[in-house]
Design a protein around this motif. Structure first.
Motif, PDB file in Angstrom:
ATOM      1  N   VAL A 300       0.830  -1.196   0.000  1.00  0.00           N
ATOM      2  CA  VAL A 300       0.000   0.000   0.000  1.00  0.00           C
ATOM      3  C   VAL A 300       0.866   1.248   0.000  1.00  0.00           C
ATOM      4  N   SER A 301       1.956   1.229   0.779  1.00  0.00           N
ATOM      5  CA  SER A 301       2.859   2.380   0.834  1.00  0.00           C
ATOM      6  C   SER A 301       3.483   2.655  -0.526  1.00  0.00           C
ATOM      7  N   CYS A 302       3.891   1.609  -1.222  1.00  0.00           N
ATOM      8  CA  CYS A 302       4.483   1.795  -2.549  1.00  0.00           C
ATOM      9  C   CYS A 302       3.465   2.398  -3.504  1.00  0.00           C
ATOM     10  N   ARG A 303       2.274   1.901  -3.438  1.00  0.00           N
ATOM     11  CA  ARG A 303       1.234   2.431  -4.310  1.00  0.00           C
ATOM     12  C   ARG A 303       0.973   3.897  -3.985  1.00  0.00           C
ATOM     13  N   GLU A 304       1.050   4.264  -2.715  1.00  0.00           N
ATOM     14  CA  GLU A 304       0.857   5.652  -2.319  1.00  0.00           C
ATOM     15  C   GLU A 304       1.959   6.540  -2.879  1.00  0.00           C
ATOM     16  N   ALA A 305       3.189   6.016  -2.942  1.00  0.00           N
ATOM     17  CA  ALA A 305       4.288   6.791  -3.512  1.00  0.00           C
ATOM     18  C   ALA A 305       4.011   7.128  -4.967  1.00  0.00           C
ATOM     19  N   PHE A 306       3.548   6.157  -5.723  1.00  0.00           N
ATOM     20  CA  PHE A 306       3.238   6.413  -7.127  1.00  0.00           C
ATOM     21  C   PHE A 306       2.050   7.362  -7.267  1.00  0.00           C
ATOM     22  N   ARG A 307       1.100   7.262  -6.338  1.00  0.00           N
ATOM     23  CA  ARG A 307      -0.051   8.164  -6.391  1.00  0.00           C
ATOM     24  C   ARG A 307       0.380   9.608  -6.163  1.00  0.00           C
ATOM     25  N   ILE A 308       1.243   9.822  -5.178  1.00  0.00           N
ATOM     26  CA  ILE A 308       1.710  11.179  -4.886  1.00  0.00           C
ATOM     27  C   ILE A 308       2.532  11.725  -6.047  1.00  0.00           C
ATOM     28  N   ALA A 309       3.401  10.886  -6.608  1.00  0.00           N
ATOM     29  CA  ALA A 309       4.235  11.336  -7.725  1.00  0.00           C
ATOM     30  C   ALA A 309       3.381  11.737  -8.919  1.00  0.00           C
ATOM     31  N   SER A 310       2.390  10.927  -9.239  1.00  0.00           N
ATOM     32  CA  SER A 310       1.546  11.251 -10.389  1.00  0.00           C
ATOM     33  C   SER A 310       0.683  12.471 -10.111  1.00  0.00           C
ATOM     34  N   THR A 311       0.293  12.679  -8.846  1.00  0.00           N
ATOM     35  CA  THR A 311      -0.492  13.862  -8.507  1.00  0.00           C
ATOM     36  C   THR A 311       0.338  15.131  -8.654  1.00  0.00           C
ATOM     37  N   LEU A 312       1.585  15.103  -8.182  1.00  0.00           N
ATOM     38  CA  LEU A 312       2.466  16.258  -8.341  1.00  0.00           C
ATOM     39  C   LEU A 312       2.667  16.589  -9.819  1.00  0.00           C
ATOM     40  N   SER A 313       2.979  15.567 -10.607  1.00  0.00           N
ATOM     41  CA  SER A 313       3.153  15.788 -12.041  1.00  0.00           C
ATOM     42  C   SER A 313       1.860  16.286 -12.673  1.00  0.00           C
ATOM     43  N   GLY A 314       0.745  15.736 -12.211  1.00  0.00           N
ATOM     44  CA  GLY A 314      -0.543  16.139 -12.760  1.00  0.00           C
ATOM     45  C   GLY A 314      -0.878  17.588 -12.472  1.00  0.00           C
ATOM     46  N   VAL A 315      -0.523  18.069 -11.276  1.00  0.00           N
ATOM     47  CA  VAL A 315      -0.770  19.477 -10.949  1.00  0.00           C
ATOM     48  C   VAL A 315       0.004  20.376 -11.906  1.00  0.00           C
ATOM     49  N   ALA A 316       1.263  20.013 -12.168  1.00  0.00           N
ATOM     50  CA  ALA A 316       2.058  20.800 -13.117  1.00  0.00           C
ATOM     51  C   ALA A 316       1.399  20.821 -14.489  1.00  0.00           C
ATOM     52  N   GLN A 317       0.880  19.680 -14.914  1.00  0.00           N
ATOM     53  CA  GLN A 317       0.269  19.614 -16.239  1.00  0.00           C
ATOM     54  C   GLN A 317      -1.076  20.330 -16.288  1.00  0.00           C
ATOM     55  N   VAL A 318      -1.817  20.336 -15.177  1.00  0.00           N
ATOM     56  CA  VAL A 318      -3.081  21.086 -15.138  1.00  0.00           C
ATOM     57  C   VAL A 318      -2.812  22.576 -15.308  1.00  0.00           C
ATOM     58  N   PHE A 319      -1.807  23.085 -14.591  1.00  0.00           N
ATOM     59  CA  PHE A 319      -1.468  24.495 -14.736  1.00  0.00           C
ATOM     60  C   PHE A 319      -0.948  24.788 -16.142  1.00  0.00           C
ATOM     61  N   ALA A 320      -0.225  23.830 -16.718  1.00  0.00           N
ATOM     62  CA  ALA A 320       0.226  24.009 -18.098  1.00  0.00           C
ATOM     63  C   ALA A 320      -0.968  24.089 -19.041  1.00  0.00           C
ATOM     64  N   LEU A 321      -1.949  23.242 -18.799  1.00  0.00           N
ATOM     65  CA  LEU A 321      -3.150  23.236 -19.634  1.00  0.00           C
ATOM     66  C   LEU A 321      -3.889  24.566 -19.534  1.00  0.00           C
ATOM     67  N   LEU A 322      -4.000  25.084 -18.316  1.00  0.00           N
ATOM     68  CA  LEU A 322      -4.692  26.356 -18.114  1.00  0.00           C
ATOM     69  C   LEU A 322      -3.884  27.531 -18.650  1.00  0.00           C
ATOM     70  N   GLY A 323      -2.562  27.403 -18.624  1.00  0.00           N
ATOM     71  CA  GLY A 323      -1.714  28.503 -19.060  1.00  0.00           C
ATOM     72  C   GLY A 323      -1.523  28.591 -20.559  1.00  0.00           C
ATOM     73  N   ALA A 324      -1.830  27.525 -21.290  1.00  0.00           N
ATOM     74  CA  ALA A 324      -1.610  27.532 -22.738  1.00  0.00           C
ATOM     75  C   ALA A 324      -2.376  28.647 -23.446  1.00  0.00           C
TER      76      ALA A 324
END
Length: 434
Positions: A300-324
């Motif tokens: 479960v902890s490993c899966r949480e690590a991947f979830r957090i990593a993808s969420t951080l990357s996703g936030v960057a991409q959401v702002f990129a999407l809004l900023g385009a």
């Protein structure tokens, strides 16, 4: 859009941009699954990932320039189709090797040929389709499509391996393989979409590759709305050097420079966020150092690590999407040099704020991801608009796009190789400082 270009053509271009970026981001972000759960790498994943990306870009440097120059002779559509056929085959093969060298490296280099074709064609086709006005807005549409592709990669595709692994993550390798096969199938389907969806230039084609003059006497519809272009076919090496010399125009030189920065920034976000979060969980004994499926809490902890990593990357991409759209507007209304300065400042704030932080899981990192996303999309949109300007001759747009991708690949090489060393030897936030 340019005369002769339909909405279907433009839609095919945007979908092509979406999945080119999607597969590129996915491969980098999900590579840790292959290293850990397929091959069984325990230590040094930062250096291995950095080295694989470095060699990937070493091939892409020359491949992108070649694909771009080739497209000035055979047209954009055949190169787009080839790019997705190669990417599809590479994704199907990516989980087959049982060692990093030479197995995984060879597949990665093969996949790189397809990505190089797609990225260089995005720039060239965008210039062909966007006409003489509002290039910033058309570039923004491409930026939005690229952002959606990155979001699809980090929020959907990267999360599929644990989801497909069965109850309690009992079979992670199975989930990894199925995910890569799914992506490979989508890539092959995209080859069909690009074949039927993109504009076909009757004055270009595979059969014209070795001709020195056109037999049709026609004019290209890929001239961006300018006057018809006579088809006197220069040798490939001449087209290449004309693309290099185009940098004498300061606007093209600025496009090349911002392309370098944009690609370096994108690889740091897609590659090292996942590595840092994963390593943080390992170092704090929240995740096993070797693949294990016997302890439920650790899984479960490993899966949480991947979830957090993808969420951080996703936030960057959401702002990129809004900023385009914002940077598309700025590129058309203000000096594109000003747009580049604004994007660079935002990226600087985000990268230093995140890289100098003590932990990748701190709440303030979501703010830094927002700055990183805005800076990344700002440089992408502005550089695309600059590389496809009316001052670029229509008959060398592919060559200019190839050089643009070449210098972007150089940025990825620097960021990935140096970033991998800094990650393992100095500080895990080091790649973001670079």
């Amino acid at each position: 859009v340019s005369p002769g270009i339909t909405r279907i053509n433009l839609a095919a271009l945007l979908v092509g941009a979406l999945f080119t970026i999607c597969f590129s981001v996915f491969l980098n972000a999900a590579q840790t699954f292959v290293l850990s759960d397929i091959i069984g790498i325990v230590e040094g994943k930062g250096s291995i990932s950095g080295s694989l990306t470095f060699y990937d870009e070493l091939v892409s440097l020359f491949a992108a320039a070649l694909w771009g120059t080739l497209s000035d002779r055979v047209g954009r559509r055949p190169v787009w189709v080839a790019s997705y056929l190669i990417m599809g085959a590479g994704l199907f093969l990516y989980t087959v090797p049982r060692d990093v060298y030479p197995g995984l490296l060879l597949v990665r280099l093969f996949f790189a040929l397809g990505v190089a074709a797609g990225t260089s064609m995005l720039t060239a086709t965008l210039a062909d389709y966007s006409g003489g006005l509002h290039r910033g807005k058309i570039s923004a549409l491409a930026g939005v499509a690229s952002g959606v592709g990155a979001l699809l990669a980090v929020f959907v595709l990267v999360r599929l391996p644990p989801s497909l692994a069965g109850r309690d993550n009992a079979n992670i390798p199975y989930g990894v393989r199925v995910t890569y096969y799914l992506c490979g199938g989508i890539a092959l389907a995209m080859a069909v979409v690009m074949f039927f969806g993109l504009h076909r230039d009757p004055t270009r084609g595979i059969c014209t590759l070795f001709r020195t003059s056109s037999s049709t006497g026609g004019a290209s519809l890929e001239a961006g709305g300018a006057r018809p272009v006579a088809r006197t076919r220069a040798p490939l090496h001449t087209l290449f050097w004309r693309g290099v010399r185009a940098a004498k125009d300061p606007r093209v030189a600025l496009a090349y420079t911002t392309g370098f920065v944009a690609r370096a920034d994108s690889i740091v976000v897609s590659l090292f966020i996942t590595l840092w979060v994963n390593q943080y969980y390992i170092d704090h004994e929240l995740c096993p150092r070797a693949p294990s499926h016997e302890n439920e809490d650790i899984k479960v902890s490993c899966r949480e690590a991947f979830r957090i990593a993808s969420t951080l990357s996703g936030v960057a991409q959401v702002f990129a999407l809004l900023g385009a759209p914002l940077f598309g507007f700025l590129s058309d209304r203000l000096s594109r040099g000003v747009s580049v300065m604004v994007a660079g400042l935002l990226g600087f704030i985000g990268c230093f704020g995140f890289g100098l932080g003590r932990t990748p899981t701190a709440g303030i990192n979501y703010l830094w991801m927002g700055f990183i996303g805005l800076g990344e999309i700002g440089t992408i949109v502005t550089s695309l608009a600059l590389a496809g300007g009316h001052y670029v001759p229509a008959d060398i747009r592919g060559s200019v796009a190839g050089i643009y991708s070449l210098v972007g690949g150089a940025g990825i090489m620097l960021a990935s190789k140096l970033g991998g060393v800094l990650f393992d030897e100095w500080w895990q936030g080091g790649p973001f400082v670079v």
